[in-house]
Motif scaffolding. Structure first.
Motif, PDB file in Angstrom:
ATOM      1  N   MET A   1       0.876  -1.292   0.280  1.00 40.28           N
ATOM      2  CA  MET A   1      -0.047   0.036   0.166  1.00 40.28           C
ATOM      3  C   MET A   1       0.966   1.159   0.155  1.00 40.28           C
ATOM      4  O   MET A   1       0.574   2.244  -0.683  1.00 40.28           O
ATOM      5  CB  MET A   1      -0.799   0.057   1.198  1.00 40.28           C
ATOM      6  CG  MET A   1      -2.093  -1.123   1.076  1.00 40.28           C
ATOM      7  SD  MET A   1      -2.968  -1.197   2.665  1.00 40.28           S
ATOM      8  CE  MET A   1      -3.658   0.297   2.901  1.00 40.28           C
ATOM      9  N   VAL A   2       2.089   1.212   0.767  1.00 43.52           N
ATOM     10  CA  VAL A   2       2.907   2.345   0.626  1.00 43.52           C
ATOM     11  C   VAL A   2       3.526   2.395  -0.458  1.00 43.52           C
ATOM     12  O   VAL A   2       3.455   3.597  -1.205  1.00 43.52           O
ATOM     13  CB  VAL A   2       3.829   2.079   1.805  1.00 43.52           C
ATOM     14  CG1 VAL A   2       5.193   3.017   1.721  1.00 43.52           C
ATOM     15  CG2 VAL A   2       3.365   2.432   3.303  1.00 43.52           C
ATOM     16  N   ASN A   3       3.979   1.321  -1.210  1.00 49.71           N
ATOM     17  CA  ASN A   3       4.639   1.605  -2.483  1.00 49.71           C
ATOM     18  C   ASN A   3       3.573   1.983  -3.549  1.00 49.71           C
ATOM     19  O   ASN A   3       3.836   2.602  -4.650  1.00 49.71           O
ATOM     20  CB  ASN A   3       5.146   0.353  -2.812  1.00 49.71           C
ATOM     21  CG  ASN A   3       6.490  -0.251  -2.172  1.00 49.71           C
ATOM     22  OD1 ASN A   3       7.000   0.582  -1.464  1.00 49.71           O
ATOM     23  ND2 ASN A   3       6.633  -1.382  -2.271  1.00 49.71           N
ATOM     24  N   GLY A   4       2.252   1.625  -3.320  1.00 51.39           N
ATOM     25  CA  GLY A   4       1.297   2.011  -4.455  1.00 51.39           C
ATOM     26  C   GLY A   4       1.086   3.583  -4.178  1.00 51.39           C
ATOM     27  O   GLY A   4       0.683   4.129  -5.249  1.00 51.39           O
ATOM     28  N   ALA A   5       1.242   3.935  -3.098  1.00 50.50           N
ATOM     29  CA  ALA A   5       0.867   5.629  -3.155  1.00 50.50           C
ATOM     30  C   ALA A   5       2.320   6.372  -3.717  1.00 50.50           C
ATOM     31  O   ALA A   5       2.168   7.298  -4.331  1.00 50.50           O
ATOM     32  CB  ALA A   5       1.036   5.954  -1.534  1.00 50.50           C
ATOM     33  N   TYR A   6       3.405   5.597  -3.678  1.00 53.27           N
ATOM     34  CA  TYR A   6       4.588   6.244  -4.316  1.00 53.27           C
ATOM     35  C   TYR A   6       4.653   6.159  -6.046  1.00 53.27           C
ATOM     36  O   TYR A   6       4.837   6.870  -6.416  1.00 53.27           O
ATOM     37  CB  TYR A   6       5.877   5.660  -3.900  1.00 53.27           C
ATOM     38  CG  TYR A   6       6.409   6.145  -2.577  1.00 53.27           C
ATOM     39  CD1 TYR A   6       6.910   7.569  -2.400  1.00 53.27           C
ATOM     40  CD2 TYR A   6       6.197   5.328  -1.183  1.00 53.27           C
ATOM     41  CE1 TYR A   6       7.261   7.955  -1.152  1.00 53.27           C
ATOM     42  CE2 TYR A   6       6.706   5.887  -0.221  1.00 53.27           C
ATOM     43  CZ  TYR A   6       7.295   7.080  -0.233  1.00 53.27           C
ATOM     44  OH  TYR A   6       7.819   7.674   1.140  1.00 53.27           O
ATOM     45  N   ALA A   7       3.798   4.874  -6.061  1.00 56.02           N
ATOM     46  CA  ALA A   7       3.674   4.762  -7.578  1.00 56.02           C
ATOM     47  C   ALA A   7       2.573   5.636  -8.201  1.00 56.02           C
ATOM     48  O   ALA A   7       2.795   6.063  -9.388  1.00 56.02           O
ATOM     49  CB  ALA A   7       3.252   3.153  -7.920  1.00 56.02           C
ATOM     50  N   ALA A   8       1.763   6.131  -7.484  1.00 55.62           N
ATOM     51  CA  ALA A   8       0.653   6.911  -7.955  1.00 55.62           C
ATOM     52  C   ALA A   8       1.261   8.290  -8.050  1.00 55.62           C
ATOM     53  O   ALA A   8       0.936   9.054  -9.255  1.00 55.62           O
ATOM     54  CB  ALA A   8      -0.405   7.061  -6.907  1.00 55.62           C
ATOM     55  N   MET A   9       2.318   8.637  -7.351  1.00 54.60           N
ATOM     56  CA  MET A   9       3.030  10.033  -7.304  1.00 54.60           C
ATOM     57  C   MET A   9       3.928   9.928  -8.578  1.00 54.60           C
ATOM     58  O   MET A   9       4.143  11.076  -9.388  1.00 54.60           O
ATOM     59  CB  MET A   9       3.613  10.205  -6.001  1.00 54.60           C
ATOM     60  CG  MET A   9       4.183  11.474  -5.936  1.00 54.60           C
ATOM     61  SD  MET A   9       2.807  12.849  -6.008  1.00 54.60           S
ATOM     62  CE  MET A   9       3.735  14.583  -5.684  1.00 54.60           C
ATOM     63  N   ALA A  10       4.349   8.744  -8.867  1.00 52.27           N
ATOM     64  CA  ALA A  10       5.486   8.566  -9.946  1.00 52.27           C
ATOM     65  C   ALA A  10       4.804   8.573 -11.437  1.00 52.27           C
ATOM     66  O   ALA A  10       5.514   8.241 -12.355  1.00 52.27           O
ATOM     67  CB  ALA A  10       6.504   7.785  -9.884  1.00 52.27           C
ATOM     68  N   ASN A  11       3.301   8.522 -11.390  1.00 54.12           N
ATOM     69  CA  ASN A  11       2.647   8.193 -12.593  1.00 54.12           C
ATOM     70  C   ASN A  11       3.198   9.256 -13.970  1.00 54.12           C
ATOM     71  O   ASN A  11       3.398  10.573 -13.460  1.00 54.12           O
ATOM     72  CB  ASN A  11       1.079   8.589 -12.644  1.00 54.12           C
ATOM     73  CG  ASN A  11       0.325   8.604 -13.540  1.00 54.12           C
ATOM     74  OD1 ASN A  11       0.312   9.570 -14.430  1.00 54.12           O
ATOM     75  ND2 ASN A  11      -0.090   7.267 -13.959  1.00 54.12           N
ATOM     76  N   SER A  12       3.281   8.948 -15.005  1.00 52.07           N
ATOM     77  CA  SER A  12       4.209   9.729 -15.960  1.00 52.07           C
ATOM     78  C   SER A  12       3.340  10.926 -16.406  1.00 52.07           C
ATOM     79  O   SER A  12       4.061  11.903 -16.518  1.00 52.07           O
ATOM     80  CB  SER A  12       4.231   8.682 -17.357  1.00 52.07           C
ATOM     81  OG  SER A  12       3.207   8.282 -17.719  1.00 52.07           O
TER      82      SER A  12
END
Length: 219
Positions: free
Chosen positions: A1-12
């Motif tokens: 879940m934590v990684n998912g939040a960072y992944a959402a921020m890293a969306n191109s």
């Protein structure tokens, strides 16, 4: 879940939006070869609500991911013996910092924005949240960062990629310093200049202490 939040921020797409939002100055020109009408409208200060860059949905997706972790993190300790208080505090610190960063972008770009601190879990929840004044958002950002500035792991204790990929203690302090600096310049709150300096001094002190503990410091 934590990684998912960072992944959402890293969306191109979100990253591209952030570049456009934070680069509105005479230093950049629109590449005419792109034939991008949305960018051309921004360049000529003709921004409509239909402009693809006038959309904050993806930042609120990041915020909801953070709110989800904040809502669930403590209860995980009851079902997973390997998830300890330190893990919980570190994750809370990271998610409040990432949420603060998202709101800091929002308030600087859009000014009045909805302030949502609860997680959305189903479609029956009220989605039409009123906007609040920017100073309310800034005060919430500062309160969150002040609360968690000692929660996250020390930047000097991490030697792998997470030192740059995750919010660490110095990262939270750096964001807090930036917010204080912005508040001081926009609202004329001179006390925030001193608070900005204090955050920067704490980062410097953390690094000096780490260098001294490893024998790399100098007199």
């Amino acid at each position: 879940m934590v990684n998912g939040a960072y992944a959402a921020m890293a969306n191109s797409t979100l990253q591209q939006n952030l570049v456009v939002w934070t680069s509105r100055s005479d230093e950049l020109n629109v590449n005419s070869a792109l034939n991008n009408s949305a960018l051309n409208q921004i360049y000529t200060a003709n921004i409509q609500t239909t402009n693809s860059y006038a959309n904050w949905a993806q930042l609120y997706s990041v915020i909801n991911c953070c709110n989800l972790v904040l809502d669930k993190s403590e209860s995980v300790m009851d079902i997973d013996p390997n998830y300890l208080e330190g893990d919980h505090r570190n994750n809370v610190g990271q998610m409040k910092a990432l949420r603060a960063l998202a709101y800091f972008y929002l308030v600087r770009v859009f000014r009045d924005v909805p302030l949502i601190l609860e997680v959305y879990k189903n479609s029956s929840q009220e989605m039409n949240v009123p906007q609040v004044a920017p100073n309310v958002v800034i005060d919430q950002i500062i309160a969150d960062l002040e609360e968690v500035k000692s929660y996250t792991l020390s930047s000097q204790s991490i030697n792998d990629w997470t030192r740059c990929g995750y919010f660490t203690r110095d990262g939270v302090l750096a964001l807090l310093a930036d917010v204080y600096l912005w508040k001081a310049s926009v609202y004329g709150d001179e006390s925030c200049y001193d608070k900005c300096i204090a955050c920067c001094e704490q980062i410097r002190q953390n690094r000096m202490n780490a260098a001294g503990n490893t024998g790399l410091g100098s007199s």
